[in-house]
Every structure is written in structure tokens, then in C-alpha cells.
Design an enzyme around this catalytic site. Structure first.
Site, PDB file in Angstrom:
ATOM      1  N   CYS A  84       0.843  -1.195   0.000  1.00 30.42           N
ATOM      2  CA  CYS A  84       0.000   0.000   0.000  1.00 30.42           C
ATOM      3  C   CYS A  84       0.885   1.255   0.000  1.00 30.42           C
ATOM      4  O   CYS A  84       1.559   1.529  -0.991  1.00 30.42           O
ATOM      5  CB  CYS A  84      -0.989  -0.043   1.150  1.00 30.42           C
ATOM      6  SG  CYS A  84      -2.378   1.119   0.954  1.00 30.42           S
ATOM      7  N   HIS A 144      -3.606  -5.285   0.510  1.00 34.36           N
ATOM      8  CA  HIS A 144      -3.017  -5.738   1.771  1.00 34.36           C
ATOM      9  C   HIS A 144      -3.026  -7.268   1.826  1.00 34.36           C
ATOM     10  O   HIS A 144      -4.071  -7.861   2.126  1.00 34.36           O
ATOM     11  CB  HIS A 144      -3.801  -5.172   2.955  1.00 34.36           C
ATOM     12  CG  HIS A 144      -3.598  -3.705   3.147  1.00 34.36           C
ATOM     13  ND1 HIS A 144      -2.673  -3.191   4.021  1.00 34.36           N
ATOM     14  CD2 HIS A 144      -4.189  -2.637   2.562  1.00 34.36           C
ATOM     15  CE1 HIS A 144      -2.711  -1.867   3.976  1.00 34.36           C
ATOM     16  NE2 HIS A 144      -3.627  -1.509   3.094  1.00 34.36           N
ATOM     17  N   GLU A 148      -1.891  -9.127   4.099  1.00 33.34           N
ATOM     18  CA  GLU A 148      -2.176  -9.559   5.472  1.00 33.34           C
ATOM     19  C   GLU A 148      -3.664  -9.532   5.787  1.00 33.34           C
ATOM     20  O   GLU A 148      -4.081 -10.083   6.814  1.00 33.34           O
ATOM     21  CB  GLU A 148      -1.398  -8.680   6.468  1.00 33.34           C
ATOM     22  CG  GLU A 148      -1.942  -7.294   6.691  1.00 33.34           C
ATOM     23  CD  GLU A 148      -1.552  -6.272   5.640  1.00 33.34           C
ATOM     24  OE1 GLU A 148      -1.794  -5.074   5.870  1.00 33.34           O
ATOM     25  OE2 GLU A 148      -1.003  -6.668   4.583  1.00 33.34           O
TER      26      GLU A 148
END
Length: 233
Positions: A82, A197, A199
Site C-alpha cells: 500500500c 493488503h 495480510e
């Protein structure tokens, strides 16, 4: 011996979730704002939350920027997430709270050529938040970070700015269509960056982080190949 992955703390990012996900993917992740740790790392991740100019102000004043450039220069696998992707580029138009002067751009790390600009739309909501698709380019189908990722895979985004069209199309690995068609993944040599993202992207994101951990452990950032030795389709 396990290879050490440093998640760079520039006092703006969402660090713990990234470090935990890298650990879940089999990596040895530590969070650090020490340039010596970054410079000596076997892998470097810059995650992303915050404004471009504010983040760069800390990165440069703390000498983290020099350490990141040094690590990239010696071939360490680098992953920007990001805002961490944005900072790779030469400039961005997301100015910080302490901006002074008439310059409409903030300077980035300059590791990759190109700009980062705001998403603009009269029809769609900005920021772009939620699940959306990534579309693999021919370059992306060879990208070791994206091994096993299917065309049109859904991943999680939250951003108002994206890489602009002045980027070299030869480094664009994925594109996403929202407000405009923007590069959502890039790859050049040992440098990887994603707008989304991993994660927060469930099984697909964990697979991407496992690919990254594997590159750190092996030191191999070569393009994907078929079993017969040719380039993958």
C-alpha cells in the site's frame, strides 16, 4: 539458520498485523526502526498506512531511506505494501500536514520511476475500500511473488492514491479497475510492491506472503518457469 525479515517501522504503518502474517507464512519477522537492522536484513517489508509526504519525512530524517536503498541495492527481496508501494516511486501528490511551499509533489525513495496520484471519480466512492480483483499482466504471470495466484483473484484494498500511468508498463504485474485502471502490483528485479493488503487478503494473501518468505529464504527472485524450462504462460 532462519533468514531475518525486517518490517520497517516508520512510525506511520500498520505493523503488527503484517509481522504476524509473515510469521504465519513461515518467516522470521521483526519490527524495527533501526537503519542498521534494515541494512543487514535478509528481507525488507515496508507496510502502509498514512500520508506519503509525512511518511517520507520520517523515512529520510531517520536514515531509514538510505538503509532501504542499500538493502535493495544488494539484492535483498523487498516488498512494499500500500503506502509502502507508493514510497518506492519518485514522487506523490499526497502532501503532508506540514507541507510548505508551492511544490505540488512530495519526493519518494526513487527506487522505481513514476508517480503516485489520487484516485478521482464522480461515480465511485473514494477511498477505495474492500475486496476487489487483480488482473495479471504477462509480466505478472512470471512474477514469483504471485505464484499460484489466479487471474481475477480477490484481495483487500483500502486507499485513496494509486500508481499513475507514467510508470514503466514493463514492471506492472497486476492491474485493478476502480476509478481508473491502476497498477495494483509491480515487480522489478528484487523489488515487489502491491497496492492491496496481503495480510488482510485471506488465503490468497497468505499465499503471496509465503511466496515472499520463500524468496527470502532461497534468495531466488527469478521469473517463474515451466517444467520444460521455458517461461510460464
Amino acid at each position: 539458520m532462519s533468514k531475518r525479515i525486517v518490517v520497517v517501522d516508520y512510525h506511520k504503518g500498520n505493523l503488527l498485523s503484517v509481522a504476524r502474517s509473515v510469521t504465519e507464512a513461515g518467516g522470521d519477522a521483526v519490527i524495527s526502526d533501526d537503519p542498521a537492522d534494515i541494512r543487514a536484513a535478509d528481507g525488507v517489508i515496508v507496510p502502509g498506512v498514512g500520508a506519503f509526504e509525512d511518511a517520507m519525512a520520517y523515512v529520510e530524517s531517520s536514515r531509514e531511506g538510505d538503509a532501504i536503498r542499500d538493502a535493495v541495492g544488494r539484492g535483498v527481496p523487498f516488498l512494499g505494501i500500500c503506502l509502502g508501494l507508493h514510497l518506492l516511486f519518485e514522487r506523490g501528490d499526497e502532501l503532508g500536514s506540514n507541507h510548505v511551499g508551492d511544490d505540488e509533489w512530495a519526493r519518494g525513495l526513487g527506487i522505481l520511476k513514476g508517480s503516485v496520484t489520487r484516485l478521482e471519480s464522480s461515480r465511485l466512492k473514494v477511498p477505495h475500500v474492500g475486496w476487489d480483483q487483480i488482473h495479471l499482466t504477462p509480466h505478472g504471470r512470471e512474477c514469483p511473488l504471485l505464484a499460484g495466484v489466479s487471474e481475477g483473484a480477490n484481495v483487500y484494498f483500502t486507499h485513496s492514491y494509486a500508481v499513475a500511468d507514467d510508470v514503466d508498463p514493463g514492471i506492472v504485474a497486476t492491474r485493478t479497475h476502480y476509478a481508473r485502471s491502476f497498477p495494483s502490483g509491480v515487480w522489478q528485479d528484487n523489488v515487489f510492491g502491491v497496492q492491496f493488503h496481503p495480510e488482510k487478503s485471506s488465503r490468497t494473501g497468505l499465499g503471496i506472503l509465503r511466496n515472499y518468505v520463500r524468496m527470502v529464504q532461497t534468495g531466488d527472485v527469478s521469473p517463474l518457469r515451466t517444467e520444460t524450462g521455458g517461461e510460464s504462460a
